[in-house]
Scaffold this active site. Structure first.
Site, short mmCIF file in Angstrom:
data_model
loop_
_atom_site.label_atom_id
_atom_site.label_comp_id
_atom_site.label_asym_id
_atom_site.label_seq_id
_atom_site.Cartn_x
_atom_site.Cartn_y
_atom_site.Cartn_z
N ASP A 55 -4.09 41.43 -36.71
CA ASP A 55 -4.16 40.15 -37.41
C ASP A 55 -3.77 40.30 -38.87
O ASP A 55 -4.56 40.76 -39.69
CB ASP A 55 -5.58 39.60 -37.29
CG ASP A 55 -5.70 38.20 -37.85
OD1 ASP A 55 -4.67 37.54 -38.04
OD2 ASP A 55 -6.84 37.78 -38.11
N ASP B 47 1.81 35.32 -39.86
CA ASP B 47 0.50 35.55 -39.26
C ASP B 47 0.65 36.03 -37.83
O ASP B 47 1.06 35.27 -36.95
CB ASP B 47 -0.26 34.23 -39.30
CG ASP B 47 -1.72 34.38 -38.93
OD1 ASP B 47 -2.07 35.43 -38.38
OD2 ASP B 47 -2.48 33.43 -39.17
#
Length: 432
Positions: free
Chosen positions: A91, A310
Site C-alpha cells: 500500500d 496508490d
C-alpha cells in the site's frame, strides 16, 4: 487502505461490484512527520555507524514477491525468530506496517496462522515512554501501566487496526553478490501487532505493509535505520492473474527503473502534506486521438499534485468533470452497445467480453508532467464477473484523484524519494 488525512471526498454512489465492498480508500486521521528531504523523527542512533553490516545493506537490493488477489497486491515477507511468513497488502497510500497478532480479540478471518509475539525471540514491545511511541504515529496511547505503546490506525472505509507498536526482525530476499542471494534480516523495524482489526479484508490478507513516505513506512525505516537508499520499484501483474504467478518488489540500490522506454514525473510536496502520498501532476488524458485536459476551463491551469499514485486502491478515480468526458469519449469510440440492463454493474461502462475483444478499445494516454503513460485494455478494463468487462475508472466530487492499481499493472514503476521522481517502464510483469 492508506492512513492519510487529505480531503479528497468520493462519490457515495460508487456501487459497481468489481471495485469490491472491501475497497479501502486512503484517507484517515493519521498524520506523520517527513523523511529525508523530508525530516525523519525516528532515528536509531546505535545503527547510525557505518558498520560492515550497514555497508552491506547499503549495497543490497532487498526484494519481496507480490501477487494479485481480489483487486489488491499481497507482498510476502517474514516476521520474527523463527521467521513466520506474512502476506500483507502492498500500500503506497499508507505508512504503518501491521499484521494480525495473537491474541486477536476482534479480528477478521485469515487462512494462515496469526503471528504470535510470544513465539518470537526477537519481538519487543515499544515502551510508552520512548520517543518512538510519540513520534512515529500521532494516534498512540499509553497502556494503563505505561508499559506498552498502544496504537489506533484508521482508514476512510471505516477499517481500523488497533494494537501494540513493537520492534521485530523482518526478513527479505536479496540479489546482491555479497549476500550470495541469501535472505537479509533486518532487526528493529517498528510494526503494529494488531489485536483488534476490522474492515473489508479477505482471508488471504494478513495485514498491510505501508509503503508511503511517512516515518512509520517500510521505505522510511529502511532508509533511516539501515542507510538503504530511499527508493523502491514494483511491477504489478494484471487483475485476475493466477495467484501463483508473482512479480518482484525491490528496495534500495538496484531498484532503479532504467533503460529504453522509461519516463519520469516529479513528486509534488504540498504545504499541508503529511508526507504519506506520492502526489504527481496529471495534465490531461488522451482517448484515441482526442485530448482531454484535466481542467475543462479557458485558463487551462492545472494544480500541481492533483493525483496520487496508490497501489492499495484498485480503480483510477477522476474528478467528476474529467471522468464524464473520458467515459463519453470511450462510448463514442467503441463501436458497441454498453451493457445497460444489469443492476449489479451500476452506472459503470461495461461490455460483453466476446464483443469488446473482437472490436477492441481505444488507447488511453495519461499525460503526467514530463511522462506520457499509455494504457491498453489490460490496464483499462477489468472483469467483475464472467463474460463482462468494465472500465476501471470511477469519479469523485473532489478536485483531485487517485491513480489506482489497475492502471499501474504491467508497468515497472519506481518511487525515488531521494530524487523525488516516479518512473514508469512498460513491462510484462507476469514474466518479470
Amino acid at each position: 487502505m492508506g492512513g492519510h488525512s487529505r480531503t479528497f471526498q468520493f462519490n457515495a454512489c460508487f456501487v459497481a461490484i468489481f471495485f469490491f465492498i472491501h475497497l479501502l480508500l486512503h484517507f484517515s486521521t493519521v498524520e506523520s512527520g517527513n523523511n529525508g528531504g523530508f525530516s525523519v523523527k525516528l532515528i536509531r542512533k546505535k545503527l547510525a555507524r557505518k558498520s560492515s553490516y550497514s555497508r552491506r545493506l547499503m549495497d543490497s537490493t532487498v526484494q519481496s514477491t507480490s501477487t494479485a488477489y481480489l483487486g489488491h497486491y499481497l507482498m510476502e515477507l517474514s516476521i520474527g525468530t523463527p521467521p513466520k511468513t506474512m502476506y500483507g497488502i502492498a500500500d503506497t497510500g499508507s505508512d504503518l506496517i501491521w499484521t494480525q497478532c495473537v491474541p486477536c480479540h476482534n479480528c477478521y478471518k485469515q487462512l494462515n496462522p496469526m503471528f504470535d509475539p510470544q513465539g518470537s525471540s526477537t519481538y519487543s514491545s515499544i515502551s510508552c515512554e520512548s520517543e518512538e511511541c510519540h513520534n512515529i504515529l500521532d494516534t498512540t496511547l499509553c497502556s494503563s501501566d505505561n508499559d506498552q505503546c498502544n496504537y489506533t490506525y484508521a482508514y476512510a472505509s471505516a477499517s481500523i487496526t488497533q494494537g501494540v507498536l513493537a520492534h521485530e526482525k523482518f526478513t527479505f530476499t536479496s540479489t546482491t553478490t555479497m549476500s550470495m542471494g541469501k535472505p537479509i534480516s533486518l532487526q528493529g523495524i517498528v510494526f503494529g501487532c494488531g489485536h483488534s482489526n476490522t474492515g473489508g479484508f479477505n482471508d488471504h490478507e494478513m495485514g498491510i505493509i505501508g509503503l508511503g513516505k511517512g516515518p512509520a513506512s517500510l521505505i522510511s525505516q529502511l532508509g533511516s535505520l539501515f542507510g538503504i537508499s530511499k527508493r523502491f520499484s514494483q511491477c504489478l501483474v494484471p487483475f485476475n492473474t493466477d495467484i501463483n504467478v508473482h512479480s518482484m518488489m525491490s528496495f534500495g540500490n538496484g531498484s532503479e527503473v532504467l533503460g529504453d522506454g522509461v519516463v519520469s514525473t516529479p513528486l509534488v510536496t504540498k504545504s499541508d502534506d503529511d508526507s504519506t502520498p506520492y502526489f504527481v501532476t496529471l495534465l490531461g488524458i488522451t482517448v484515441g486521438d482526442t485530448y482531454l485536459p484535466f481542467n475543462n476551463t479557458s485558463s487551462g491551469t492545472v494544480e500541481k499534485g492533483n493525483m496520487f499514485i496508490d497501489s492499495g486502491t484498485p480503480p483510477t478515480i477522476l474528478p467528476q468533470d474529467l471522468y464524464d468526458r473520458v467515459v463519453a469519449e470511450m462510448r463514442n469510440q467503441i463501436a458497441l452497445r454498453p451493457i445497460e440492463d444489469d443492476h449489479d454493474l451500476g452506472s459503470q461502462l461495461c461490455y460483453r467480453t466476446d464483443t469488446i475483444v473482437a472490436v477492441g478499445v481505444p488507447v488511453i494516454i495519461a499525460h503526467f508532467e514530463g511522462a506520457d503513460v499509455q494504457l491498453t485494455t489490460t490496464q483499462l478494463f477489468v472483469p467483475p464477473k464472467d463474460g463482462v468487462q468494465c472500465l476501471g475508472l470511477t469519479n469523485t466530487s473532489s478536485d483531485g484523484g487517485i491513480y489506482g492499481n489497475f492502471a499501474q499493472s504491467n508497468y515497472l514503476i519506481g518511487f525515488d524519494l531521494d530524487r523525488e521522481i516516479v518512473s514508469f517502464k512498460p513491462m510484462d510483469c507476469t514474466k518479470q
